[in-house]
Scaffold this motif. Structure first.
Motif, PDB file in Angstrom:
ATOM      1  N   ILE A 167       0.862  -1.180   0.000  1.00 30.41           N
ATOM      2  CA  ILE A 167       0.000   0.000   0.000  1.00 30.41           C
ATOM      3  C   ILE A 167       0.898   1.228   0.000  1.00 30.41           C
ATOM      4  CG2 ILE A 167      -1.772   1.293   1.238  1.00 30.41           C
ATOM      5  CD1 ILE A 167      -2.770  -1.326   0.124  1.00 30.41           C
ATOM      6  N   LEU A 168       0.623   2.145  -0.914  1.00 27.31           N
ATOM      7  CA  LEU A 168       1.395   3.374  -1.010  1.00 27.31           C
ATOM      8  C   LEU A 168       0.528   4.564  -0.623  1.00 27.31           C
ATOM      9  CD1 LEU A 168       3.270   2.864  -4.418  1.00 27.31           C
ATOM     10  CD2 LEU A 168       3.903   2.068  -2.135  1.00 27.31           C
ATOM     11  N   SER A 169       1.193   5.661  -0.327  1.00 28.05           N
ATOM     12  CA  SER A 169       0.470   6.858   0.059  1.00 28.05           C
ATOM     13  C   SER A 169       1.282   8.088  -0.315  1.00 28.05           C
ATOM     14  CB  SER A 169       0.199   6.844   1.567  1.00 28.05           C
ATOM     15  OG  SER A 169      -0.690   7.867   1.918  1.00 28.05           O
ATOM     16  N   PHE A 170       0.564   9.150  -0.667  1.00 26.09           N
ATOM     17  CA  PHE A 170       1.185  10.413  -1.051  1.00 26.09           C
ATOM     18  C   PHE A 170       0.438  11.559  -0.367  1.00 26.09           C
ATOM     19  CE2 PHE A 170       1.721   7.365  -4.439  1.00 26.09           C
ATOM     20  CZ  PHE A 170       3.025   7.539  -4.889  1.00 26.09           C
ATOM     21  N   PRO A 171       1.133  12.610   0.068  1.00 26.05           N
ATOM     22  CA  PRO A 171       0.465  13.742   0.731  1.00 26.05           C
ATOM     23  C   PRO A 171      -0.163  14.687  -0.290  1.00 26.05           C
ATOM     24  CG  PRO A 171       2.820  14.121   0.664  1.00 26.05           C
ATOM     25  CD  PRO A 171       2.608  12.754   0.075  1.00 26.05           C
ATOM     26  N   VAL A 172      -1.232  14.231  -0.931  1.00 27.70           N
ATOM     27  CA  VAL A 172      -1.838  14.990  -2.030  1.00 27.70           C
ATOM     28  C   VAL A 172      -3.233  15.511  -1.704  1.00 27.70           C
ATOM     29  CG1 VAL A 172      -0.506  13.827  -3.830  1.00 27.70           C
ATOM     30  CG2 VAL A 172      -2.677  12.835  -3.071  1.00 27.70           C
ATOM     31  N   ASN A 173      -3.794  15.097  -0.566  1.00 31.09           N
ATOM     32  CA  ASN A 173      -5.139  15.558  -0.211  1.00 31.09           C
ATOM     33  C   ASN A 173      -5.033  16.917   0.470  1.00 31.09           C
ATOM     34  OD1 ASN A 173      -6.314  13.201  -1.170  1.00 31.09           O
ATOM     35  ND2 ASN A 173      -6.082  12.157   0.792  1.00 31.09           N
ATOM     36  N   LEU A 174      -5.459  17.944  -0.208  1.00 35.55           N
ATOM     37  CA  LEU A 174      -5.328  19.301   0.306  1.00 35.55           C
ATOM     38  C   LEU A 174      -6.336  19.550   1.415  1.00 35.55           C
ATOM     39  CD1 LEU A 174      -4.955  21.233  -3.081  1.00 35.55           C
ATOM     40  CD2 LEU A 174      -3.149  20.297  -1.619  1.00 35.55           C
ATOM     41  N   ARG A 175      -5.851  20.016   2.567  1.00 38.31           N
ATOM     42  CA  ARG A 175      -6.764  20.328   3.669  1.00 38.31           C
ATOM     43  C   ARG A 175      -7.769  21.395   3.236  1.00 38.31           C
ATOM     44  NH1 ARG A 175      -4.798  18.678   8.783  1.00 38.31           N
ATOM     45  NH2 ARG A 175      -3.613  16.772   8.410  1.00 38.31           N
ATOM     46  N   MET A 176      -7.300  22.344   2.445  1.00 35.63           N
ATOM     47  CA  MET A 176      -8.164  23.448   2.038  1.00 35.63           C
ATOM     48  C   MET A 176      -9.414  22.935   1.326  1.00 35.63           C
ATOM     49  SD  MET A 176      -7.245  26.538  -0.608  1.00 35.63           S
ATOM     50  CE  MET A 176      -6.747  25.357  -1.871  1.00 35.63           C
ATOM     51  N   THR A 177      -9.239  22.096   0.299  1.00 34.92           N
ATOM     52  CA  THR A 177     -10.407  21.630  -0.442  1.00 34.92           C
ATOM     53  C   THR A 177     -11.231  20.643   0.385  1.00 34.92           C
ATOM     54  OG1 THR A 177      -8.961  20.029  -1.555  1.00 34.92           O
ATOM     55  CG2 THR A 177      -9.489  22.053  -2.742  1.00 34.92           C
ATOM     56  N   ALA A 178     -10.580  19.856   1.242  1.00 32.25           N
ATOM     57  CA  ALA A 178     -11.343  18.953   2.110  1.00 32.25           C
ATOM     58  C   ALA A 178     -12.249  19.749   3.039  1.00 32.25           C
ATOM     59  CB  ALA A 178     -10.393  18.072   2.915  1.00 32.25           C
ATOM     60  N   TYR A 179     -11.709  20.802   3.645  1.00 29.77           N
ATOM     61  CA  TYR A 179     -12.509  21.620   4.554  1.00 29.77           C
ATOM     62  C   TYR A 179     -13.612  22.361   3.803  1.00 29.77           C
ATOM     63  CZ  TYR A 179      -9.011  20.908   8.266  1.00 29.77           C
ATOM     64  OH  TYR A 179      -8.189  20.362   9.214  1.00 29.77           O
ATOM     65  N   LEU A 180     -13.291  22.900   2.625  1.00 34.84           N
ATOM     66  CA  LEU A 180     -14.302  23.634   1.865  1.00 34.84           C
ATOM     67  C   LEU A 180     -15.424  22.710   1.402  1.00 34.84           C
ATOM     68  CD1 LEU A 180     -12.041  26.008  -0.264  1.00 34.84           C
ATOM     69  CD2 LEU A 180     -13.471  26.628   1.697  1.00 34.84           C
TER      70      LEU A 180
END
Length: 474
Positions: A315-328
């Motif tokens: 399983i791989l993972s990348f820090p690509v989920n933007l907090r800004m768009t998740a919160y919005l």
């Protein structure tokens, strides 16, 4: 009030979106149901009293998008980890068959329902094959199916056929946006909605398509909000984890998972093995070593070695989920005048908050309380998004709220420490703040799936999606 009380919570700050309640109350439980929520209930008839002063008492969280199967083991720690995070109902979003295979050694008192991801179909796939695959998933205990397009894309025609088949059969269908024509981005999200053609569809983790691959992320957020407003039959959730999840398999010398390729392109790496190697060395790509504890991603040389040691199951993972768009995406709502706003009164555009977790990143409560602290959500609104609305997606009218008669699923939270102090499911303590005490649980299935669950000896109940938010928006 009369009648027996098996469990009495005294003096808690009770928060319930269904009743629009945020006040100190006592809560009584008899059997597996809530029987009373009142300012004061005499403890004299209670078999067990829990002094909950100083704690918030919330409905058990309904996580509408999890991945519970551990492909490296015969058992899964996801059940226990979800219970520790205050989740009492979990919706498996890719491999419900695997959840049932691992049930005996894994269950911890949760209610579980789920979807089965279908394989990628090409232009030669007959519609009868798709119908057979959907039917097989139902008979195996699933409530519906998932199009795994972002990871393993089908043709647009095949994706439309899956949605149409699910609609004909009245079953749940979710789409991780992406086909052979468009990727897992804003264009893929638009395409998924178009392929639905006005039929019921669940768009998974809307924020995952808003990473700036096409436009500025803020512009992508506005476009996604408008897309969902224009297509009210589409239901959706957003997740709040900063790291994504994808698969490190290699086929014929190429990266098999299209999400891995997308992540590499996003940061300017070539979407191939050399690009992934460099992404590890630069600290962008992460892998998960085997172990019995909470998964901890590693990067650099250690991450590269971890991936190379097990490319088939990694399983791989990348820090690509933007907090800004998740919160919005989480906060966007429509006011009475039809205006989009991100705080204050209004109807939420994205229906629910999920974790996209299970085995790890079970962050609904932690990240949700951050949004409460910032003033983006009230505590009642957080409960609506994490408890009541996700239950409504699947027609679980006895979950996600604390009205008398509801299932006795509750979570006690120390808000200052953001810590779950206990989790109760069906009136039983399944996590006491230190240990997992729950066993067993219940599977919610389609009517076609009851025979398979009988054979497995798993407690179950058939549900009808006719009253679900997913179907009511037709």
């Amino acid at each position: 009030m009369g009648g027996r009380i098996d469990l009495l919570f005294r003096g808690a700050r009770v928060v319930d979106a269904e009743a629009d309640l945020d006040a100190v109350r006592d809560v009584a439980v008899a059997g597996d149901k809530i029987t009373a929520v009142e300012p004061e209930i005499s403890p004299g008839r209670a078999r067990r009293v829990i002094e909950a002063r100083g704690l918030a008492l919330l409905p058990g969280m309904v996580d509408s998008h999890v991945h519970m199967v551990d492909g490296r083991s015969r058992r899964s720690a996801a059940h226990a980890r979800l219970a520790r995070a205050g989740v009492t109902t979990a919706v498996e979003f890719s491999d419900m068959r695997g959840v049932l295979e691992q049930w005996a050694g894994s269950s911890a008192g949760l209610t579980v329902l789920g979807l089965q991801a279908l394989p990628a179909y090409d232009g030669r796939t007959r519609s009868s094959r798709i119908r057979d695959d959907v039917g097989a998933a139902l008979r195996d205990g699933c409530i519906g199916v998932k199009i795994f397009g972002g990871h393993y894309p089908s043709t647009p025609a095949a994706a439309a056929q899956i949605i149409g088949t699910a609609d004909d059969l009245g079953v749940y269908v979710a789409f991780h946006a992406g086909t052979t024509e468009h990727g897992s981005d804003l264009a893929g999200m638009r395409e998924a909605v178009e392929l639905a053609g006005g039929r019921s569809l669940h768009i998974a983790h809307t924020n995952a398509y808003l990473r700036g691959l096409i436009h500025d992320p803020l512009e992508e957020n506005r476009a996604a909000i408008q897309l969902l407003r224009d297509h009210p039959r589409v239901v959706s959730e957003a997740h709040l984890g900063p790291l994504n999840m994808c698969f490190g398999r290699v086929r014929d010398g190429e990266l098999d998972d299209h999400i891995v390729r997308n992540c590499l392109r996003l940061r300017g790496y070539p979407p191939d093995l050399a690009g992934l190697r460099q992404a590890f060395l630069d600290g962008f790509a992460h892998a998960f070593p085997r172990g019995n504890g909470e998964p901890v991603p590693v990067t650099g040389e250690q991450g590269l070695a971890t991936w190379r040691s097990d490319t088939e199951g990694s399983i791989l993972s990348f820090p690509v989920n933007l907090r800004m768009t998740a919160y919005l995406q989480t906060c966007a709502r429509v006011g009475d005048a039809g205006d989009v706003r991100y705080e204050g009164p209004g109807d939420f555009v994205v229906d629910a908050i999920s974790s996209d977790g299970g085995l790890w990143r079970n962050v609904i409560l932690d990240q949700g309380l951050t949004m409460v602290q910032l003033g983006a959500l009230s505590l009642v609104e957080l409960v609506r998004k994490a408890c009541r609305q996700p239950a409504a997606l699947f027609g679980l009218n006895d979950k996600g709220h604390l009205n008398p008669g509801a299932d006795a699923d509750l979570v006690g939270v120390d808000l200052d420490r953001r810590r779950v102090e206990f989790t109760v499911a069906a009136g039983q303590m399944i996590y006491d703040g230190e240990r997992i005490t729950g066993t067993g649980g219940t599977v919610l299935t389609s009517p076609e799936g009851t025979e398979a669950l009988d054979r497995r000896g798993i407690p179950h109940r058939a549900i009808d999606l006719a009253d679900s938010l997913f179907r009511r928006r037709r």
